[in-house]
Design a protein around this motif. Structure first.
Motif, short mmCIF file in Angstrom:
data_model
loop_
_atom_site.label_atom_id
_atom_site.label_comp_id
_atom_site.label_asym_id
_atom_site.label_seq_id
_atom_site.Cartn_x
_atom_site.Cartn_y
_atom_site.Cartn_z
N GLN A 179 0.83 -1.21 0.00
CA GLN A 179 0.00 0.00 0.00
C GLN A 179 0.87 1.25 0.00
N ASP A 233 -10.26 8.35 3.22
CA ASP A 233 -8.83 8.26 3.50
C ASP A 233 -8.04 7.83 2.27
N TRP A 234 -8.62 6.93 1.46
CA TRP A 234 -7.95 6.46 0.24
C TRP A 234 -7.70 7.62 -0.73
N PRO A 268 -4.83 11.48 5.01
CA PRO A 268 -5.79 10.54 5.59
C PRO A 268 -5.88 10.65 7.10
N LEU A 308 -2.50 4.81 6.27
CA LEU A 308 -2.75 3.73 5.32
C LEU A 308 -1.96 2.47 5.66
N ARG A 361 -6.98 0.21 7.35
CA ARG A 361 -6.98 0.88 6.06
C ARG A 361 -6.30 0.00 4.99
N ALA A 362 -5.08 -0.44 5.27
CA ALA A 362 -4.33 -1.19 4.26
C ALA A 362 -5.04 -2.47 3.84
#
Length: 361
Positions: free
Chosen positions: A39, A75-76, A81, A85, A90-91
């Motif tokens: 990521q 956030d992406w 974010p 990430l 998130r990841a």
């Protein structure tokens, strides 16, 4: 390897073009789906809003996650974010979504992969693409996976330029004994081993390795993936599969948990997928076994080019018997033209091959 890789080791920068991987003759296609560590900010966002199937699948996934999905999308797409990430919340779902959406886009373009091979959470994207569970169930599972990881102790992963046997004597027991020390979390290539563990033990091992003259770098991860320390989280995640219908794969999956094809009885057992959280990732053994069975065009179906860089080191690729095509650039930027060039580089056989029958019994 570049920071955009799956857990691995620093290496020369990956190629920024797909043209070097163009097949000189037709080969079946195998998709490589990356996981934690690949990521990076802006990953695949250049396709969003420009590639219809990719955009629709990403939006569907976010919608299925409800409020969590809205936060994830925000956030992406954000330059700042709210949640890092690199955090599992998130990841993990984003890596799943990007890999799955890219796979669906390839299918829409007539690419029919013969094999799917996923690294870590990429194996769950492979399972979804193979029809083991649908996207609604996948959203449920990814939400449950994030929740299961939320209360785990701080940890991480460390990529080391060494073979596992070189590291055994240097690891030593942690303060709590053998169960408290870092372990081998991934075998990414010869002399490219990933250690996984809790803090502060992992930092202590990192210092020991550097004192011993070994090259080591942190993988972008805030949890100790593929380590027994996540045993409780794996059990919680496994319970989430009770609400999901599992089916044999319609496309062959070469597992990086077992380094062989996934059998139907494994695919329909939630424990097989959930306990992957604590099992080491056998990427190189799986890739090696796959290429012993034939020549392929290996298409990295996710952000970065970490798996592509690893695959290019395989003797079958170096001998030009198999080829490598990453779908996205090493870092964010020029996603759309890069993707179009990569798509054009895929062999015609990948567009004609029939979907494989379910594997095993």
């Amino acid at each position: 390897m570049p920071p955009s890789t799956d857990p691995t080791i620093p290496s020369p920068a990956a190629s920024s073009t797909a043209t070097t991987a163009t097949a000189s003759r037709d080969r079946p296609v195998a998709l490589l789906l990356p996981g934690q560590g690949s990521q990076h900010p802006g990953m695949a966002t250049g396709l969003y809003g420009h590639v219809p199937v990719f955009t629709a699948v990403m939006d569907e996934f976010f919608t299925l996650l409800r409020r969590e999905g809205e936060e994830l999308r925000r956030d992406w797409l954000s330059d700042s974010p709210r949640v890092s990430l690199d955090d599992a919340s998130r990841a993990q779902p984003l890596l799943f979504a990007v890999g799955y959406a890219l796979g669906r886009t390839l299918l829409d373009h007539g690419v029919r992969p013969a094999v799917l091979l996923g690294h870590s959470v990429g194996e769950l994207a492979a399972a979804a693409l193979a029809g083991v569970f649908d996207l609604a169930d996948a959203a449920w599972l990814m939400s449950a996976r994030s929740a299961a990881l939320a209360d785990t102790r701080p940890g991480g992963m460390l990529a080391v330029a060494a073979r596992p046997e070189q590291l055994t004597a240097l690891l030593g027991p942690g303060p709590g004994g053998a169960d408290d020390r870092p372990v081998v979390g991934a075998l990414n290539a010869p002399a490219q081993t990933v250690l996984s563990g809790l803090e502060p033990q992992l930092s202590a091992v990192e210092e020991t390795l550097r004192d011993a003259g070994l090259t080591a770098r942190r993988v972008p991860a805030l949890q100790a993936f593929h380590c027994p320390a996540l045993g409780k989280a794996a059990d919680v995640f496994e319970a989430a599969f009770d609400a999901v219908s599992l089916r044999p794969p319609a496309i062959r999956i070469w597992s990086t948990r077992t380094a062989r094809p996934v059998h139907a009885r494994e695919a329909t057992d939630g424990a097989f997928w959930a306990q992957q959280l604590v099992a080491p990732v056998l990427f190189w053994p799986a890739l090696d076994d796959l290429l012993l069975h034939g020549d392929f065009t290996l298409v990295e179906t996710g952000p970065g080019q970490g798996l592509s860089t690893l695959a290019r080191r395989h003797p079958q690729v170096r001998a030009r018997r198999s080829a490598v095509v990453p779908l996205l650039p090493p870092r964010a930027g020029a996603d759309l033209p890069f993707f179009r060039t990569a798509l054009a580089a895929l062999p015609a056989s990948g567009r004609r091959a029939p979907v494989a029958r379910p594997v095993g019994t």
